[in-house]
Design an enzyme around this catalytic site. Structure first.
Site, PDB file in Angstrom:
ATOM      1  N   ASP A  30      -6.600  17.217  -5.232  1.00 37.17           N
ATOM      2  CA  ASP A  30      -5.447  16.840  -5.988  1.00 37.17           C
ATOM      3  C   ASP A  30      -4.965  18.133  -6.846  1.00 37.17           C
ATOM      4  O   ASP A  30      -5.707  18.977  -7.075  1.00 37.17           O
ATOM      5  CB  ASP A  30      -5.760  15.606  -6.996  1.00 37.17           C
ATOM      6  CG  ASP A  30      -4.705  15.211  -7.751  1.00 37.17           C
ATOM      7  OD1 ASP A  30      -4.514  13.781  -7.557  1.00 37.17           O
ATOM      8  OD2 ASP A  30      -3.861  15.684  -8.704  1.00 37.17           O
ATOM      9  N   PHE A 152      -3.381  -2.151   0.779  1.00 38.79           N
ATOM     10  CA  PHE A 152      -2.987  -3.370   0.148  1.00 38.79           C
ATOM     11  C   PHE A 152      -3.885  -3.678  -1.199  1.00 38.79           C
ATOM     12  O   PHE A 152      -4.154  -4.905  -1.405  1.00 38.79           O
ATOM     13  CB  PHE A 152      -3.149  -4.654   1.230  1.00 38.79           C
ATOM     14  CG  PHE A 152      -2.369  -4.378   2.408  1.00 38.79           C
ATOM     15  CD1 PHE A 152      -0.924  -4.795   2.194  1.00 38.79           C
ATOM     16  CD2 PHE A 152      -2.808  -3.791   3.493  1.00 38.79           C
ATOM     17  CE1 PHE A 152      -0.260  -4.403   3.329  1.00 38.79           C
ATOM     18  CE2 PHE A 152      -1.996  -3.633   4.613  1.00 38.79           C
ATOM     19  CZ  PHE A 152      -0.787  -3.880   4.654  1.00 38.79           C
ATOM     20  N   GLY A 255       5.354 -16.318 -15.518  1.00 41.90           N
ATOM     21  CA  GLY A 255       5.139 -15.425 -16.540  1.00 41.90           C
ATOM     22  C   GLY A 255       6.383 -14.773 -17.232  1.00 41.90           C
ATOM     23  O   GLY A 255       7.667 -15.323 -17.166  1.00 41.90           O
ATOM     24  N   CYS A 262       4.077  -0.972  -8.411  1.00 35.81           N
ATOM     25  CA  CYS A 262       4.260  -1.244  -6.860  1.00 35.81           C
ATOM     26  C   CYS A 262       5.248  -2.217  -6.542  1.00 35.81           C
ATOM     27  O   CYS A 262       6.398  -1.747  -5.906  1.00 35.81           O
ATOM     28  CB  CYS A 262       2.881  -1.555  -6.204  1.00 35.81           C
ATOM     29  SG  CYS A 262       1.586  -0.457  -6.399  1.00 35.81           S
ATOM     30  N   LYS A 265       8.934  -1.176  -7.356  1.00 38.75           N
ATOM     31  CA  LYS A 265       9.277  -0.133  -6.594  1.00 38.75           C
ATOM     32  C   LYS A 265       9.591  -0.176  -5.295  1.00 38.75           C
ATOM     33  O   LYS A 265      10.621   0.256  -4.513  1.00 38.75           O
ATOM     34  CB  LYS A 265       8.176   0.912  -7.023  1.00 38.75           C
ATOM     35  CG  LYS A 265       8.150   2.261  -6.033  1.00 38.75           C
ATOM     36  CD  LYS A 265       7.108   3.193  -5.822  1.00 38.75           C
ATOM     37  CE  LYS A 265       5.919   2.667  -5.298  1.00 38.75           C
ATOM     38  NZ  LYS A 265       5.340   3.124  -3.862  1.00 38.75           N
ATOM     39  N   LYS A 323      -0.671  -5.952 -16.486  1.00 38.29           N
ATOM     40  CA  LYS A 323      -1.420  -7.022 -16.091  1.00 38.29           C
ATOM     41  C   LYS A 323      -2.799  -6.936 -16.666  1.00 38.29           C
ATOM     42  O   LYS A 323      -3.136  -5.853 -16.987  1.00 38.29           O
ATOM     43  CB  LYS A 323      -1.495  -7.438 -14.279  1.00 38.29           C
ATOM     44  CG  LYS A 323      -2.361  -6.352 -13.786  1.00 38.29           C
ATOM     45  CD  LYS A 323      -2.531  -6.737 -12.296  1.00 38.29           C
ATOM     46  CE  LYS A 323      -3.134  -5.561 -11.491  1.00 38.29           C
ATOM     47  NZ  LYS A 323      -3.515  -5.766 -10.249  1.00 38.29           N
TER      48      LYS A 323
END
Ligand code: UGA
Length: 432
Positions: A30, A152, A255, A262, A265, A323
């Site tokens: 990174d 996923f 909600g 994600c 976007k 969340k």
């Protein structure tokens, strides 16, 4: 097998650690030196359940290492996983600048054949761009193959999801079946169905999956709002639907809308991709519009109980992250709602078990409290915006005594309406 993973965000790091756990030697690269320094000491700079434990374990047995030096990471690695960010641009398009940067650097450092696996969610024509850059900038005689292997993983459940994937999708060029098979070998111990397909199909599987999840949420929010009008209970409706296997029970929790880095976007990116090809994705646009509308709907609920004029009112907010189970506040609709409330002149006091530091970076002047009781003290009402389980354990009898008015708007249907009403609250959920 030696593997290099570029990008130590939650996708890259979970993938790297997962592969290390499966026995491979993983080098995680990174550009963020602070992040790499922390990771070398076994500290994960963001919260993801179980991740730090696995980082430490694999550091100890030397299955994983961390570096800012891409050349070092690439050395001896056959597979290079690219898991850098592809955030939304202003116009909704995926921003490929990090992918381009990594590809250019990789081309300069590649000393031998590599299988380059794109984990990041990118539109299909990004592959042409990556191929072009590599072909142009790599040394002569050095070959590579490109693979699309979308992820996923859900934030907060990412480690579990890595080890229990619903499917592994591998997209390769025509005639490159043996490359797909090599990658499939890496994931075989996970016992998941492996879908070998073309690169464009792999990318579309990723987009369609995220957009479908988003569409279920917008759908149930729409039903919830209709339920409010006709006097039905959306939670009962979702339960009643879920017995039909064709409908299933996932992503039917109403909600404040879907947030996070994600779904929004990818939805915007797919709308933009369609547009580029001359197609107006009306249905996808309506999913996004419904999400925007749901935020306004929550604002209206607050106004219904406090009156249209919010100036001078104090609203106690519980929940800031997009969340529960994460400290991530990126594209958090809780923060959006707070922003709207403050623009209407309301004062906001807030608490979140994990997201306060991150929220402070976005809304520096937000009044953060040490616990839910400090939030409630003297507030005109309580507004719940993230469904943290621990909020259920709050002593609501005590909350009732310290709130100015016993009003709760529960934007995520976390609490039991009957119990709250029995305690003497005016309780408003979503769709019930
Ligand atoms: C999502 C997908 O679920 C992952 O499969 C995918 O890999 C990931 O995006 C990605 O592309 O990286 P994530 O963003 O971590 O994962 O979050 P989700 O758990 O899907 O929740 C997204 C939003 O939808 C949250 O704001 C959540 O509160 C909301 N949501 C979810 C609902 O409002 N109702 C539901 O029933 C479910």
């Amino acid at each position: 097998m030696n593997i290099c993973v570029v990008g130590a965000g939650y996708v890259g790091l979970v993938t790297g650690v997962g592969l290390a756990e499966l026995g491979h030697k993983v080098s995680c690269v990174d550009v963020d030196k602070k992040k790499i320094d922390k990771l070398k000491r076994g500290i994960v700079p963001f919260y993801e359940r179980d991740l730090e434990r696995l980082v430490r374990k694999n550091l100890e047995v030397k299955n994983i290492s961390f570096t800012t030096d891409l050349e070092e990471g690439l050395k001896d690695s056959l597979f290079v996983f690219i898991a850098v960010g592809t955030p939304s641009r202003e116009n909704g398009e995926a921003d490929l600048s990090q992918i381009i940067q990594v590809t250019e650097n990789m081309a300069a450092f590649m000393q031998d054949y590599k299988i380059i696996v794109i984990k990041s969610t990118v539109p299909a024509d990004a592959f042409q761009l990556i191929r072009k850059i590599l072909t142009k900038k790599k040394r002569e005689g050095i070959d590579f193959d490109l693979v699309s292997n979308p992820e996923f993983l859900r934030e907060g459940e990412a480690v579990y999801d890595f080890f229990h994937p619903t499917r592994i999708v591998i997209g390769v060029d025509e005639g490159k079946e043996e490359v797909a098979e090599k990658l499939a070998e890496l994931f075989r111990p996970l016992n998941a169905p492996i879908i070998k397909t073309s690169i464009i199909n792999a990318q579309m599987i990723k987009y369609a999956s995220n957009v479908f999840l988003a569409s279920r949420i917008s759908f149930i929010n729409e039903i919830a709002n209709i339920c409010e009008k006709v006097g039905a209970d959306v939670e009962e409706i979702a339960r009643g639907m879920s017995f039909d296997k064709r409908l299933g029970d996932g992503y039917l929790k109403p909600g404040i809308g879907f947030g996070g880095p994600c779904l929004i976007k990818d939805l915007k990116a797919l709308i933009k991709i369609a547009e580029t090809y001359g197609y107006e994705a009306q249905h996808l646009k309506s999913i996004l519009a419904k999400n925007e509308h749901q935020v306004k709907h929550i604002l209206l609920k607050v106004k219904k109980v406090l009156g249209d004029f919010l100036y001078g009112k104090t609203i106690g907010v519980l929940g800031l992250t997009f969340k529960p189970g994460t400290n991530d506040v990126r594209s958090s609709l809780a923060l959006r709602i707070i922003d709207l409330l403050r623009k209407e002149g309301a004062q906001v006091k807030a608490y979140d078990p994990w997201g306060m530091e991150e929220a402070k970076l976005c809304l520096s002047d937000l009044n953060l409290c040490k616990d839910p009781y400090e939030v409630a003290l003297g507030a005109d009402m309580l507004l719940i915006l993230t469904g943290w389980e621990e909020f259920k354990k709050i002593d609501f009898a005590r909350i009732k005594k310290i709130l100015k008015e016993p009003i709760i708007v529960d934007g995520v249907n976390l609490l039991d309406p009957e119990k709250m009403r029995a305690l003497g609250f005016m309780y408003k959920g979503v769709g019930r």
